[in-house]
Design a protein around this motif. Sequence first.
Motif, mmCIF file in Angstrom:
data_model
loop_
_atom_site.group_PDB
_atom_site.id
_atom_site.type_symbol
_atom_site.label_atom_id
_atom_site.label_comp_id
_atom_site.label_asym_id
_atom_site.label_seq_id
_atom_site.Cartn_x
_atom_site.Cartn_y
_atom_site.Cartn_z
ATOM 1 N N GLY A 154 1.215 -1.157 -0.157
ATOM 2 C CA GLY A 154 0.573 0.027 0.260
ATOM 3 C C GLY A 154 0.706 1.523 0.120
ATOM 4 O O GLY A 154 1.726 1.300 0.534
ATOM 5 N N VAL A 155 0.062 2.037 -1.000
ATOM 6 C CA VAL A 155 1.584 3.193 -0.721
ATOM 7 C C VAL A 155 0.397 4.858 -0.558
ATOM 8 O O VAL A 155 -0.702 4.859 -1.420
ATOM 9 N N GLY A 156 0.998 5.608 -0.298
ATOM 10 C CA GLY A 156 0.515 7.081 0.164
ATOM 11 C C GLY A 156 1.879 7.988 0.716
ATOM 12 O O GLY A 156 1.915 7.922 0.403
ATOM 13 N N ILE A 157 1.066 9.258 0.069
ATOM 14 C CA ILE A 157 1.758 10.678 -0.023
ATOM 15 C C ILE A 157 0.685 12.049 0.386
ATOM 16 O O ILE A 157 -0.612 11.893 0.086
ATOM 17 N N SER A 158 1.387 12.466 1.137
ATOM 18 C CA SER A 158 0.623 14.297 1.524
ATOM 19 C C SER A 158 1.677 15.018 1.625
ATOM 20 O O SER A 158 2.466 14.692 1.680
ATOM 21 N N PHE A 159 1.388 15.983 1.176
ATOM 22 C CA PHE A 159 2.223 17.472 0.984
ATOM 23 C C PHE A 159 1.744 18.201 1.702
ATOM 24 O O PHE A 159 0.442 18.992 1.952
ATOM 25 N N ASP A 160 2.927 19.275 3.144
ATOM 26 C CA ASP A 160 2.775 19.941 3.706
ATOM 27 C C ASP A 160 2.772 20.971 3.105
ATOM 28 O O ASP A 160 2.440 21.518 1.397
ATOM 29 N N ASP A 161 1.916 22.440 3.612
ATOM 30 C CA ASP A 161 2.133 23.870 2.852
ATOM 31 C C ASP A 161 3.654 24.523 2.239
ATOM 32 O O ASP A 161 3.476 24.975 2.066
#
Length: 172
Positions: A154-161
């Motif tokens: 499983g893969v996830g990605i999130s970007f900060d400000d």
Amino acid sequence: MNTVKNVILLFFFSVCFSSFGQQNPKTITNLIFQKTNFLRIEKGLEPFKKLDTLDYLAQYHSDNMVQKKFYEHIDHEGLSPVERAEKLNIQAWRRKGKRFIGIAENIAQAPWFENVRGCGDTRSNEAIAECLVQGWKKSPPHYKNILGDYVYLGVGISFDDKQMGFATQNFR
């Protein structure tokens, strides 16, 4: 004269936006999945199977790292990947013969930026996915997970400000 300037500006902006498209986390996670499987296939291993619950677990951890401002395998509640999975009612263990194999995890950071050491310009979905996967490949413990005795990914990605990407891979 203003018309010529407007046409030049319009051309400039269209070239910039087509060269450096918008972040698309779904596209990036799909590319990470494909590129990770390519590493396995190169070594003669079976490719990972996609598992929605592991995608959810990985995205959950990436989102938490951004929202709670940490970068660790142990989350802001003190939970390991296996404990997070159990908390979310996600199967955390896989039986292999007489032993059980728990969820393993890779995390990485890469900025959406023009000059990333070792990666170059990461301002495209393809480039940032490649940067992350190559980073894991260059790290023996992360690469061991990629080549490990796991079936699902499983893969996830999130970007900060600040446009820093927090990526997670969960293996079972």
